[in-house]
Write a protein that holds these residues in place. Structure first.
Motif, PDB file in Angstrom:
ATOM      1  N   GLY A   1       0.810  -1.216   0.000  1.00  0.00           N
ATOM      2  CA  GLY A   1       0.000   0.000   0.000  1.00  0.00           C
ATOM      3  C   GLY A   1       0.840   1.260   0.000  1.00  0.00           C
ATOM      4  N   ALA A   2       2.000   1.169   0.603  1.00  0.00           N
ATOM      5  CA  ALA A   2       2.815   2.384   0.758  1.00  0.00           C
ATOM      6  C   ALA A   2       3.413   2.855  -0.559  1.00  0.00           C
ATOM      7  CB  ALA A   2       3.911   2.135   1.785  1.00  0.00           C
ATOM      8  N   ILE A   3       3.697   1.904  -1.452  1.00  0.00           N
ATOM      9  CA  ILE A   3       4.216   2.317  -2.762  1.00  0.00           C
ATOM     10  C   ILE A   3       3.079   3.009  -3.507  1.00  0.00           C
ATOM     11  CG2 ILE A   3       5.113   1.529  -4.980  1.00  0.00           C
ATOM     12  CD1 ILE A   3       6.522  -0.759  -3.461  1.00  0.00           C
ATOM     13  N   GLY A   4       3.291   4.256  -3.842  1.00  0.00           N
ATOM     14  CA  GLY A   4       2.243   5.045  -4.493  1.00  0.00           C
ATOM     15  C   GLY A   4       1.247   5.627  -3.507  1.00  0.00           C
ATOM     16  N   GLY A   5       1.443   5.358  -2.235  1.00  0.00           N
ATOM     17  CA  GLY A   5       0.532   5.874  -1.217  1.00  0.00           C
ATOM     18  C   GLY A   5       1.246   6.814  -0.272  1.00  0.00           C
ATOM     19  N   PHE A   6       0.895   6.691   1.001  1.00  0.00           N
ATOM     20  CA  PHE A   6       1.520   7.541   2.013  1.00  0.00           C
ATOM     21  C   PHE A   6       2.866   6.916   2.377  1.00  0.00           C
ATOM     22  CE2 PHE A   6       2.231   8.458   6.562  1.00  0.00           C
ATOM     23  CZ  PHE A   6       2.359   9.833   6.467  1.00  0.00           C
ATOM     24  N   ASN A   7       3.949   7.510   1.910  1.00  0.00           N
ATOM     25  CA  ASN A   7       5.262   6.906   2.173  1.00  0.00           C
ATOM     26  C   ASN A   7       6.268   7.921   2.689  1.00  0.00           C
ATOM     27  OD1 ASN A   7       5.846   8.294  -0.259  1.00  0.00           O
ATOM     28  ND2 ASN A   7       5.214   6.482  -1.427  1.00  0.00           N
ATOM     29  N   ARG A   8       5.760   8.912   3.374  1.00  0.00           N
ATOM     30  CA  ARG A   8       6.630   9.943   3.942  1.00  0.00           C
ATOM     31  C   ARG A   8       7.609   9.366   4.963  1.00  0.00           C
ATOM     32  NH1 ARG A   8       5.589  13.252   8.457  1.00  0.00           N
ATOM     33  NH2 ARG A   8       6.794  15.199   8.413  1.00  0.00           N
ATOM     34  N   MET A   9       7.163   8.348   5.694  1.00  0.00           N
ATOM     35  CA  MET A   9       7.987   7.777   6.761  1.00  0.00           C
ATOM     36  C   MET A   9       8.890   6.655   6.244  1.00  0.00           C
ATOM     37  SD  MET A   9       6.850   9.548   9.316  1.00  0.00           S
ATOM     38  CE  MET A   9       7.588   8.731  10.744  1.00  0.00           C
ATOM     39  N   HIS A  10       8.864   6.362   4.972  1.00  0.00           N
ATOM     40  CA  HIS A  10       9.375   5.067   4.525  1.00  0.00           C
ATOM     41  C   HIS A  10      10.848   5.064   4.108  1.00  0.00           C
ATOM     42  CE1 HIS A  10       5.146   4.333   4.932  1.00  0.00           C
ATOM     43  NE2 HIS A  10       5.347   3.049   4.759  1.00  0.00           N
ATOM     44  N   ALA A  11      11.269   3.871   3.615  1.00  0.00           N
ATOM     45  CA  ALA A  11      12.695   3.570   3.429  1.00  0.00           C
ATOM     46  C   ALA A  11      13.295   4.289   2.219  1.00  0.00           C
ATOM     47  CB  ALA A  11      12.878   2.068   3.265  1.00  0.00           C
ATOM     48  N   ILE A  12      14.567   4.629   2.363  1.00  0.00           N
ATOM     49  CA  ILE A  12      15.342   5.110   1.212  1.00  0.00           C
ATOM     50  C   ILE A  12      16.514   4.169   0.920  1.00  0.00           C
ATOM     51  CG2 ILE A  12      14.713   7.563   1.333  1.00  0.00           C
ATOM     52  CD1 ILE A  12      17.344   8.038   2.875  1.00  0.00           C
ATOM     53  N   PHE A  13      16.683   3.173   1.763  1.00  0.00           N
ATOM     54  CA  PHE A  13      17.743   2.186   1.523  1.00  0.00           C
ATOM     55  C   PHE A  13      17.158   0.781   1.562  1.00  0.00           C
ATOM     56  CE2 PHE A  13      20.294   5.596   3.647  1.00  0.00           C
ATOM     57  CZ  PHE A  13      21.156   5.872   2.589  1.00  0.00           C
ATOM     58  N   GLY A  14      17.601  -0.039   0.638  1.00  0.00           N
ATOM     59  CA  GLY A  14      17.342  -1.480   0.735  1.00  0.00           C
ATOM     60  C   GLY A  14      15.898  -1.900   0.591  1.00  0.00           C
ATOM     61  N   ALA A  15      15.060  -1.030   0.062  1.00  0.00           N
ATOM     62  CA  ALA A  15      13.650  -1.402  -0.095  1.00  0.00           C
ATOM     63  C   ALA A  15      13.484  -2.301  -1.322  1.00  0.00           C
ATOM     64  CB  ALA A  15      12.795  -0.153  -0.232  1.00  0.00           C
ATOM     65  N   SER A  16      12.353  -2.957  -1.427  1.00  0.00           N
ATOM     66  CA  SER A  16      12.077  -3.771  -2.617  1.00  0.00           C
ATOM     67  C   SER A  16      10.744  -3.339  -3.205  1.00  0.00           C
ATOM     68  CB  SER A  16      12.032  -5.260  -2.244  1.00  0.00           C
ATOM     69  OG  SER A  16      10.835  -5.541  -1.532  1.00  0.00           O
ATOM     70  N   ASP A  17      10.396  -3.906  -4.331  1.00  0.00           N
ATOM     71  CA  ASP A  17       9.092  -3.553  -4.905  1.00  0.00           C
ATOM     72  C   ASP A  17       7.955  -4.251  -4.158  1.00  0.00           C
ATOM     73  OD1 ASP A  17       9.534  -6.090  -5.732  1.00  0.00           O
ATOM     74  OD2 ASP A  17       9.160  -5.722  -7.866  1.00  0.00           O
ATOM     75  N   LYS A  18       8.327  -5.032  -3.140  1.00  0.00           N
ATOM     76  CA  LYS A  18       7.296  -5.687  -2.323  1.00  0.00           C
ATOM     77  C   LYS A  18       7.038  -4.922  -1.023  1.00  0.00           C
ATOM     78  CE  LYS A  18       6.949  -9.561  -4.825  1.00  0.00           C
ATOM     79  NZ  LYS A  18       7.770  -9.116  -5.977  1.00  0.00           N
ATOM     80  N   CYS A  19       8.025  -4.158  -0.585  1.00  0.00           N
ATOM     81  CA  CYS A  19       7.906  -3.529   0.734  1.00  0.00           C
ATOM     82  C   CYS A  19       8.908  -2.394   0.875  1.00  0.00           C
ATOM     83  CB  CYS A  19       8.138  -4.571   1.832  1.00  0.00           C
ATOM     84  SG  CYS A  19       8.039  -3.916   3.512  1.00  0.00           S
ATOM     85  N   ILE A  20       8.419  -1.258   1.384  1.00  0.00           N
ATOM     86  CA  ILE A  20       9.309  -0.115   1.612  1.00  0.00           C
ATOM     87  C   ILE A  20       9.245   0.336   3.081  1.00  0.00           C
ATOM     88  CG2 ILE A  20       9.221   0.694  -0.782  1.00  0.00           C
ATOM     89  CD1 ILE A  20       7.213   2.842   0.122  1.00  0.00           C
ATOM     90  N   ALA A  21       8.813  -0.573   3.945  1.00  0.00           N
ATOM     91  CA  ALA A  21       8.662  -0.230   5.363  1.00  0.00           C
ATOM     92  C   ALA A  21      10.023  -0.043   6.028  1.00  0.00           C
ATOM     93  CB  ALA A  21       7.889  -1.334   6.084  1.00  0.00           C
ATOM     94  N   VAL A  22      10.007   0.656   7.168  1.00  0.00           N
ATOM     95  CA  VAL A  22      11.238   0.805   7.942  1.00  0.00           C
ATOM     96  C   VAL A  22      11.068   0.133   9.299  1.00  0.00           C
ATOM     97  CG1 VAL A  22      11.913   2.973   6.835  1.00  0.00           C
ATOM     98  CG2 VAL A  22      10.573   3.040   8.953  1.00  0.00           C
ATOM     99  N   HIS A  23      12.218  -0.240   9.865  1.00  0.00           N
ATOM    100  CA  HIS A  23      12.220  -0.747  11.240  1.00  0.00           C
ATOM    101  C   HIS A  23      12.172   0.468  12.161  1.00  0.00           C
ATOM    102  CE1 HIS A  23      13.743  -2.920  14.853  1.00  0.00           C
ATOM    103  NE2 HIS A  23      12.958  -3.844  14.340  1.00  0.00           N
ATOM    104  N   PRO A  24      11.305   0.437  13.166  1.00  0.00           N
ATOM    105  CA  PRO A  24      11.060   1.664  13.930  1.00  0.00           C
ATOM    106  C   PRO A  24      11.977   1.892  15.131  1.00  0.00           C
ATOM    107  CG  PRO A  24       9.483  -0.016  14.558  1.00  0.00           C
ATOM    108  CD  PRO A  24      10.358  -0.640  13.514  1.00  0.00           C
ATOM    109  N   SER A  25      12.861   0.944  15.426  1.00  0.00           N
ATOM    110  CA  SER A  25      13.592   1.019  16.698  1.00  0.00           C
ATOM    111  C   SER A  25      14.710   2.052  16.697  1.00  0.00           C
ATOM    112  CB  SER A  25      14.197  -0.349  17.008  1.00  0.00           C
ATOM    113  OG  SER A  25      15.081  -0.259  18.099  1.00  0.00           O
TER     114      SER A  25
END
Lengths: 327, 722
Positions: free
Chosen positions: A138-162
């Motif tokens: 959902g984040a690709i093409g959606g709300f991705n302000r918080m998301h990854a700039i390294f190592g993402a894939s076309d399946k997922c651009i989430a970040v680890h929050p810790s």
């Protein structure tokens, strides 16, 4: 919330055995993330194995470093005198995370196991490959302000929050885990994964394995450290970008350095190239800037997070500058 | 006759009850046999429910009923009110569970009622639905062409040169954006409802108006108003969301009637984003003209805001522009765009806060364009009388407020050039703005009961959502009667009390306070007739008389004296233009590398007449500024328009300011009685505390950085990208 059963265990062996018996079981430690996930219907364990009674909360000095039990609370680690003395970066990172109430409950192992805060992962009415493999991102093409700039894939651009994990990866921590086949050690940098084609797997822990402890080897980096977290409000917000820096500076030159970032990748993001480049060089803003630029070579942004391409190197520079300025 | 002395600062009369847990909020009331309602909500934004499977849920343990559009009991008043939605929204009227139509994402599609909350929650998770999806529109920016004039607000225009803003020697054209903001009071919304027989309804509600809730429920069920008991003594924050009795609350009452059991609904935080209103996303265009020496010649202000497809919500986003400055040519327009969203509702400061962000940012921009100090520019264009209505202000101490505030913040000591001041690496900026809101007074009624022991009980069907209504009312009664604070009790939050309006629009002290003033004055008259008088904090025989209060009461065969008075404004409301004013000063730090903005210091000055309750008034200002910091820097409800769903509908990701965001806030009151508003000489406080504050921060960010951010909230990414 679905119905589930609950069992409290008091030994490592019984914990591991309880998991082996039931494929839908999950360990429960502080519960600060898992319980939320259960309420949202994202995670539906049929059995919770409560490990809070296991004797795994100690923080002790070993011959080679500090050993922090997996059940040590975030607050206990952040306030521990040995941690503050030897690894102030870890204390700083922990205090930048969550809120005091959450840190009082959350454990070291649980912090490592916390799942992404990507909203598409939490909202079961939205697509998410991490929650529901094959449903799309959902984040690709959606709300991705918080998301990854390294190592993402076309399946997922989430970040680890810790925040804590950013410090631990910088400090070359080693994770000890125990499973049905006994104990094994995982370098912290290998604990979390990049999403690739299997974003449902956050890390390399095998099913049924229990995190026992984290060992941090002694280093000479405690004098000049800084954890800088840039976020939308002054406290209780996830990082837009964070950077942890620890340096040894002798006669104005950097003799050793560790650098890692949070809020930029599916895992805490160690900047080894920048470290290697900085080693032996004068601790100047100009060099920090060059190291930061070097760190950004592989960065790739989405529509909503292009600002991170500016913010990330700036944050690295600021963290290094502040660390270098420590007495 | 009014009160002419300054009030002493009183502690909150209900403060102890609040901090000890004695104060009970609606969800805390236990009634025998209570059952629990959990709502299942739509996963789509527009279309119809094709199928809904409730069988598994119905068989789950403890479940009493699952109501959907297929079996929802009819709500007689709703059926009768028919479909009277007007253009331009003109859509089908929203009747919760009245049909299978989905008008917005998060709309309830089922009510699950069980004997415990946990069982209701579990059963709700077992309800499954399939939908026929239709295309939806939730993005105002992509639907601007649908903008239309709302039926309840026409365009405004004054002056002979409509084009002055375009032809002036100095011109400013700028667009400003205020995002969706969600009230997010700490207390979740909901209701507890039960019936005696088929026609007597009792509810414990979270409402800003017990009478309004009573009327809504009475009309929905077509029963007599006096057969609807509404209790709402304590409310854990409202900020506007409690100004309506929402359809789900009515539906819960209908379920309670059907099941013949008490039903309690406490909404989830997620549902607070979709079912109890929000501040509408609003884009504004301002075109402003001035002479080289800083005289405004023309202002054009157009605001375009979202509303629901089924309702034409309208608010005062352009109203400040119409009268604030002595500008000969002013045109304002307000437009609404119906979208597939739940209906907005007033949120603190309401539309005026949205409009003030644009106007007060633009004024600052223009001041820089004509090379004038922003305060001097405001003074140069100061409106001595209301140019919209051509009437004198009932009181206006803005000039004094500008002076006081600028001294306190050290305005003259700053270097006015943008990006000129630093504190280490941080850029330093000062900004200011003006806020204004109508000093409203509505009709209100209060009953007074003087007991033989000399204690006074006052009752009115008003509400307290937190500002300290009872404290202010006790203070007024104390000032009129001289009775000590501890001998006066003010009771509210019960619809059976004498009627008052809802707590909204900063009108409670003015309206209810006047009724308290009048009823206490009437009580003095009754005592005089009885040969008694208030004397030094007690009731004593009047001079030359000897009978005590107890003597007189027993002689008259009464257990107490009582009197009820209704109070409202008179001719003065037509003669004068009545407004409360505020001036906000903010000192900010901006980090040039990270874009982080921190509010370092705030000075906020209220010109709101005589201050009735100094302590709670100061708390109001602090609370308003805190909300203003949220509006300026952190708050935004984000919708993924592909799905029509919020992506930050929780308090971790929707950022209300935390303590670390809020610096010391200095509050200053002009504290001069307004001769015309009401007997206390007071004017409203709640809205002006927030209105304009976001512009003060944006102006300070400009002063710090030279960057003009016209889209709220001012987050680090916007500062970096500007």
């Amino acid at each position: 919330m679905n119905q589930f059963s609950y069992v409290r265990v008091t030994s490592k062996e019984s914990a591991i055995a309880a998991m082996a018996k039931d494929k839908t079981a999950m360990f429960l430690a502080g519960g600060t993330n898992l319980v939320d996930l259960m309420k949202s219907g994202v995670t539906n364990p049929e059995r919770l194995v409560d490990i809070n009674k296991l004797p795994l909360a100690t923080i002790e000095e070993t011959k080679t470093g500090l050993r922090i039990g997996a059940l040590a609370k975030n607050t206990a680690v952040a306030e521990n005198a040995l941690v503050i003395k030897h690894f102030p970066l870890l204390s700083q990172a922990l205090k930048a995370g969550a809120s005091p109430q959450l840190r009082n409950m959350a454990t070291v192992g649980g912090n490592m196991m916390q799942r992404t805060r990507c909203h598409y992962f939490y909202d079961t009415a939205m697509p998410c490959n991490k929650r529901n493999p094959g449903s799309g991102c959902g984040a690709i093409g959606g709300f991705n302000r918080m998301h990854a700039i390294f190592g993402a894939s076309d399946k997922c651009i989430a970040v680890h929050p810790s925040d804590m994990c950013v410090a631990l990866v910088a400090l070359d921590a080693i994770v000890t885990v125990a499973g049905p086949k006994g104990e094994r050690k995982i370098p912290f940098g290998d604990f979390h994964r990049l999403p690739g084609d299997t974003p449902q797997q956050d890390n390399n822990l095998q099913r049924g394995e229990l995190i026992i402890a984290v060992d941090i080897p002694f280093n000479q980096l405690s004098a000049n450290t800084h954890y800088l977290k840039v976020r939308d409000r002054a406290s209780y917000a996830f990082a837009l970008v964070s950077a942890g820096a620890a340096m040894q500076i002798k006669g104005g030159n950097i003799t050793d350095v560790r650098l890692a970032m949070g809020g930029v990748a599916h895992k805490p993001w160690r900047l080894k190239e920048a470290e290697a480049w900085l080693k032996g060089k004068p601790a100047t803003e100009e060099n920090f800037r060059k190291a930061a630029e070097l760190s950004m070579a592989q960065a790739k942004s989405q529509e909503g997070n292009a600002f991170k391409l500016t913010l990330a190197p700036n944050t690295i520079v600021e963290a290094l500058k502040t660390a270098a300025a420590q007495a | 006759m009014g009160i002419d002395k300054k009030s002493e600062p009183l502690n909150r009369v209900d403060g102890r009850a609040k901090v000890t847990g004695k104060a009970k909020y609606f969800a805390e009331f236990e009634v025998p046999g209570v059952t629990f309602c959990v709502m299942v909500t739509s996963a789509i934004t527009r279309g119809t429910v094709a199928t809904i499977n409730t069988k598994t849920a119905e068989r789950a343990p403890g479940v009493l009923a699952v109501f959907t559009h297929l079996n929802m009991p009819a709500i007689p008043g709703w059926a009768e009110q028919g479909n009277n939605s007007k253009l331009p929204s003109g859509g089908e009227k929203y009747r919760m569970l009245g049909s299978n139509k989905i008008l917005f994402n998060g709309q309830p599609i089922a009510l699950v009622i069980a004997d415990t909350l946990e069982r209701a929650q579990h059963a709700a998770s077992l309800v499954t639905a399939t939908y026929n999806k239709a295309e939806h529109n939730t993005d105002l920016l992509k639907n601007k062409e649908k903008a239309a004039m709302p039926p309840r607000m026409g365009d405004y225009s004054r002056g002979t040169d409509k084009d002055a803003h375009n032809t002036a020697p100095v011109k400013l054209k700028a667009d400003y954006t205020v995002p969706v903001e969600v009230h997010n009071p700490m207390e979740l919304a909901g209701i507890l409802a039960f019936w005696e027989g088929g026609d007597k309804l009792t509810v414990y509600a979270k409402t800003q108006g017990v009478k309004s809730t009573q009327r809504t429920l009475a009309s929905a069920f077509k029963i007599d108003e006096k057969n609807v008991q509404v209790h709402s003594e304590f409310v854990g924050g409202g900020f506007g969301m409690g100004l309506r009795t929402w359809p789900q609350e009515v539906a819960v009452a209908a379920a309670a009637l059907k099941l013949k059991k008490p039903v309690k609904l406490v909404m989830t935080r997620e549902q607070m984003f979709t079912l109890v209103g929000y501040r509408p996303y609003t884009i504004q265009h301002i075109s402003m003209g001035a002479t080289q020496d800083g005289q405004l010649t023309g202002i054009y202000h157009e605001a375009t805001a979202e509303t629901a497809s089924y309702d034409d919500f309208t608010e005062g986003a352009v109203s400040m522009t119409r009268f604030m400055y002595a500008c000969p040519n002013v045109t304002t327009k307000y437009r609404i765009v119906p979208l597939d969203r739940g209906v907005p509702i007033w949120m603190r400061g309401p539309g005026e806060a949205t409009g003030a962000f644009a106007l007060e940012s633009a004024i600052d921009e223009m001041a820089y364009k004509v090379n004038m100090d922003p305060i001097q520019f405001r003074l140069k264009n100061f409106a001595e009388t209301d140019p919209e209505r051509n009437k004198p202000f009932s009181s206006n101490n803005l000039k004094e407020a500008y002076q006081l505030g600028s001294e306190k913040i050290g305005w003259a000591k700053r270097n006015p050039a943008p990006a000129s001041m630093k504190d280490g690496e941080w850029q330093v900026g000062y900004g200011m703005s003006t806020g204004v809101f109508g000093a409203h007074r509505g009709e209100s009624t209060c009953r007074a009961q003087l007991n033989p022991d000399g204690t006074l009980v006052l009752q009115s069907a008003t509400s307290d959502i937190g500002p300290g209504t009872s404290t202010a009312m006790v203070q007024i009664a104390h000032e009129v009667t001289g009775l000590p604070i501890e001998k006066i009790r003010f009771e509210l939050g019960n619809a059976a009390f004498p009627p008052s309006g809802s707590q909204g629009g900063s009108a409670t002290v003015s309206s209810v306070g006047s009724a308290v003033f009048d009823v206490c004055t009437a009580l003095k008259g009754i005592l005089t007739e009885a040969g008694l008088t208030f004397d030094n904090g007690t009731v004593k025989p009047a001079s030359g008389k000897s009978e005590s209060l107890q003597d007189v009461l027993s002689k008259q065969n009464k257990t107490f004296f009582e009197v009820t008075k209704s109070s409202k404004g008179g001719e003065e409301q037509n003669k004068y233009s009545m407004y409360s004013f505020s001036i906000h000063f903010a000192e900010v730090r901006v980090h040039p590398a990270t874009g982080v903005v921190r509010v370092k210091r705030v000075v906020t000055i209220a010109d709101s007449g005589r201050i009735v309750s100094p302590k709670t008034a100061a708390s109001q200002m602090i609370g308003g500024v805190t909300g203003g910091i949220g509006m300026a820097l952190t708050e935004e409800g984000v919708i993924d328009h592909r799905f029509g769903r919020f992506v930050n509908n929780n308090l971790a990701d929707y950022h209300v300011p935390v303590s670390a965001d809020v610096p010391h806030i200095e509050t200053i009151f002009i504290d001069k009685p307004d001769p015309y508003t009401n007997p206390m000489g007071s004017k409203g406080m709640g809205e002006i505390a927030l209105i304009g504050f976001s512009a003060a921060v944006a102006n300070a960010v400009y002063h710090a950085t030279g960057k003009r951010i016209r889209e709220l909230p001012i987050t680090p990414d916007k500062v970096l990208s500007a």
